[in-house]
Design a protein around this motif. Sequence first.
Motif, PDB file in Angstrom:
ATOM      1  N   SER A   1      30.667  13.265  63.860  1.00  0.00           N
ATOM      2  CA  SER A   1      29.348  13.788  64.217  1.00  0.00           C
ATOM      3  C   SER A   1      28.291  12.869  63.643  1.00  0.00           C
ATOM      4  CB  SER A   1      29.164  15.208  63.684  1.00  0.00           C
ATOM      5  OG  SER A   1      30.132  16.096  64.203  1.00  0.00           O
ATOM      6  N   ARG A   2      27.066  12.937  64.187  1.00  0.00           N
ATOM      7  CA  ARG A   2      26.006  12.054  63.691  1.00  0.00           C
ATOM      8  C   ARG A   2      24.641  12.627  64.027  1.00  0.00           C
ATOM      9  NH1 ARG A   2      26.883   9.526  68.755  1.00  0.00           N
ATOM     10  NH2 ARG A   2      24.934   9.636  69.954  1.00  0.00           N
ATOM     11  N   PHE A   3      23.648  12.188  63.258  1.00  0.00           N
ATOM     12  CA  PHE A   3      22.230  12.414  63.553  1.00  0.00           C
ATOM     13  C   PHE A   3      21.531  11.085  63.298  1.00  0.00           C
ATOM     14  CE2 PHE A   3      23.970  16.464  62.206  1.00  0.00           C
ATOM     15  CZ  PHE A   3      23.537  17.320  63.216  1.00  0.00           C
ATOM     16  N   ALA A   4      20.772  10.617  64.291  1.00  0.00           N
ATOM     17  CA  ALA A   4      20.175   9.290  64.167  1.00  0.00           C
ATOM     18  C   ALA A   4      18.847   9.239  64.905  1.00  0.00           C
ATOM     19  CB  ALA A   4      21.125   8.220  64.709  1.00  0.00           C
ATOM     20  N   GLY A   5      18.016   8.284  64.512  1.00  0.00           N
ATOM     21  CA  GLY A   5      16.743   8.047  65.168  1.00  0.00           C
ATOM     22  C   GLY A   5      16.342   6.607  65.005  1.00  0.00           C
ATOM     23  N   GLY A   6      15.478   6.129  65.911  1.00  0.00           N
ATOM     24  CA  GLY A   6      15.066   4.738  65.813  1.00  0.00           C
ATOM     25  C   GLY A   6      14.080   4.366  66.892  1.00  0.00           C
ATOM     26  N   TYR A   7      14.094   3.088  67.269  1.00  0.00           N
ATOM     27  CA  TYR A   7      13.100   2.570  68.201  1.00  0.00           C
ATOM     28  C   TYR A   7      13.731   1.456  69.028  1.00  0.00           C
ATOM     29  CZ  TYR A   7       8.448   1.407  69.931  1.00  0.00           C
ATOM     30  OH  TYR A   7       7.351   1.217  70.728  1.00  0.00           O
ATOM     31  N   ALA A   8      13.333   1.355  70.297  1.00  0.00           N
ATOM     32  CA  ALA A   8      13.824   0.298  71.192  1.00  0.00           C
ATOM     33  C   ALA A   8      12.640  -0.470  71.768  1.00  0.00           C
ATOM     34  CB  ALA A   8      14.658   0.887  72.319  1.00  0.00           C
ATOM     35  N   PHE A   9      12.814  -1.773  71.936  1.00  0.00           N
ATOM     36  CA  PHE A   9      11.795  -2.588  72.576  1.00  0.00           C
ATOM     37  C   PHE A   9      12.476  -3.682  73.387  1.00  0.00           C
ATOM     38  CE2 PHE A   9      12.630  -4.512  68.476  1.00  0.00           C
ATOM     39  CZ  PHE A   9      12.673  -5.877  68.734  1.00  0.00           C
TER      40      PHE A   9
ATOM     41  N   TYR B   1      14.292   3.448  77.836  1.00  0.00           N
ATOM     42  CA  TYR B   1      14.540   2.014  77.759  1.00  0.00           C
ATOM     43  C   TYR B   1      13.708   1.360  76.666  1.00  0.00           C
ATOM     44  CZ  TYR B   1      15.819  -2.604  79.537  1.00  0.00           C
ATOM     45  OH  TYR B   1      16.318  -3.876  79.666  1.00  0.00           O
ATOM     46  N   ARG B   2      12.507   1.875  76.459  1.00  0.00           N
ATOM     47  CA  ARG B   2      11.647   1.409  75.383  1.00  0.00           C
ATOM     48  C   ARG B   2      11.067   2.616  74.653  1.00  0.00           C
ATOM     49  NH1 ARG B   2      10.181  -1.919  79.648  1.00  0.00           N
ATOM     50  NH2 ARG B   2       8.505  -0.481  80.187  1.00  0.00           N
ATOM     51  N   GLY B   3      10.799   2.457  73.346  1.00  0.00           N
ATOM     52  CA  GLY B   3      10.137   3.510  72.600  1.00  0.00           C
ATOM     53  C   GLY B   3      11.059   4.258  71.656  1.00  0.00           C
ATOM     54  N   LEU B   4      10.589   5.416  71.206  1.00  0.00           N
ATOM     55  CA  LEU B   4      11.304   6.245  70.242  1.00  0.00           C
ATOM     56  C   LEU B   4      12.680   6.655  70.764  1.00  0.00           C
ATOM     57  CD1 LEU B   4      11.097   7.876  67.527  1.00  0.00           C
ATOM     58  CD2 LEU B   4      10.248   9.778  68.934  1.00  0.00           C
ATOM     59  N   GLN B   5      13.673   6.645  69.885  1.00  0.00           N
ATOM     60  CA  GLN B   5      15.039   7.062  70.205  1.00  0.00           C
ATOM     61  C   GLN B   5      15.492   8.096  69.172  1.00  0.00           C
ATOM     62  OE1 GLN B   5      16.947   4.608  72.627  1.00  0.00           O
ATOM     63  NE2 GLN B   5      14.766   4.282  73.017  1.00  0.00           N
ATOM     64  N   TYR B   6      16.251   9.100  69.617  1.00  0.00           N
ATOM     65  CA  TYR B   6      16.905   9.993  68.654  1.00  0.00           C
ATOM     66  C   TYR B   6      18.101  10.656  69.317  1.00  0.00           C
ATOM     67  CZ  TYR B   6      14.194  13.703  70.987  1.00  0.00           C
ATOM     68  OH  TYR B   6      13.634  14.547  71.914  1.00  0.00           O
ATOM     69  N   SER B   7      19.056  11.071  68.481  1.00  0.00           N
ATOM     70  CA  SER B   7      20.256  11.711  69.015  1.00  0.00           C
ATOM     71  C   SER B   7      20.878  12.604  67.952  1.00  0.00           C
ATOM     72  CB  SER B   7      21.281  10.667  69.474  1.00  0.00           C
ATOM     73  OG  SER B   7      21.769   9.915  68.384  1.00  0.00           O
ATOM     74  N   GLY B   8      21.537  13.661  68.431  1.00  0.00           N
ATOM     75  CA  GLY B   8      22.319  14.535  67.579  1.00  0.00           C
ATOM     76  C   GLY B   8      23.642  14.825  68.247  1.00  0.00           C
TER      77      GLY B   8
END
Length: 333
Positions: free
Chosen positions: A142-150, A126-133
């Motif tokens: 297809s995708r590769f992604a990363g980010g952050y949630a707050f 719910y909060r913090g580092l995010q990533y997915s493949g």
Amino acid sequence: MSRRFTQILKCGAAALTLTGPAVATAQTAGTQTNAVPALRLPANYFPRFGDTEVVAGLDGGVSFGVRAFPLPFKQDVRLVLARHPQYWEYGVSTRINDTSLVVGVFDNGLGAAAGIPRLEITYNPYRGLQYSGLLQGNGAYSRFAGGYAFTVFQDRVRVVNNAGVAFQGDVAATYTQTEVGAGYGKMFGKINTSFGVNARLYTFPIQREAQGSLDVSLNANTALAPGLTLVASHFERLVAGHVAIPALNHGRSQETNASLTYRLPMGATPPAFTVGALRTRVTRVWTGNVTTVYGDLLLRAEALPSLFGPSIGYQWAADGTGKWLFSLTFMGK
């Protein structure tokens, strides 16, 4: 439109643990009493059926099977197994803490020659580092992604920012994704209401393209009389712009749903098998100009964790044609 009926299996049974009692058998002198081994299921096993989908297709070829069927493990693992006219759909999925895992071959439409191979790993607390493949075949993206949630406003509003690269067909493109979501619920007398909103923005810097969308949902339910419940919801999606990856282009959407359910009263010791509830449902897809009405007869078996029974519906299409719909439906006890 294909007669492909998917009904959601709603199992609202309380968390159960099934154990077989020890059974002692009288033996002749010199023999021991043996206990039958206990059958033990996870304590929260039956409530997991709330997301299970029964698949039944009646034209364009036979389709049948289940999706999100819970396996009897402590870890919540879901099985997909469905037969379509030209291919099998199969796979497993689970969520371990904040990580979702999916692998298998999944739905590609009734008339497709093959399913969509898929391997996905997503870490999205719910909060913090995010990533997915996400890796998919047969033309799916297809995708590769990363980010952050707050979150802000005492966790009532969640903001997610991701950056990644997506692939579909001959297109490979870097992109950014920003989403802001919030919800609110309130009781008005006997009416329980909720409101949700989600704003989404995709940008593709190299292609100089962007798309913004706004999802709004309204929900309400109330008890009109003992055993009689009315549930209504409305969903709107507004969209502006266009992006390079077709799968990330959202379309305008507008849909209203309503249901009226009457649960027959049950005594302290209900019969082993009886009628449990009567339900009527109406769905209106405004953007497609399609209206569907269902009538459900839900039976109650003491040995089963949910109500079940036949559903008969009729659908009016945008061109004025209509068709009958027959399926099996479920609802929690």
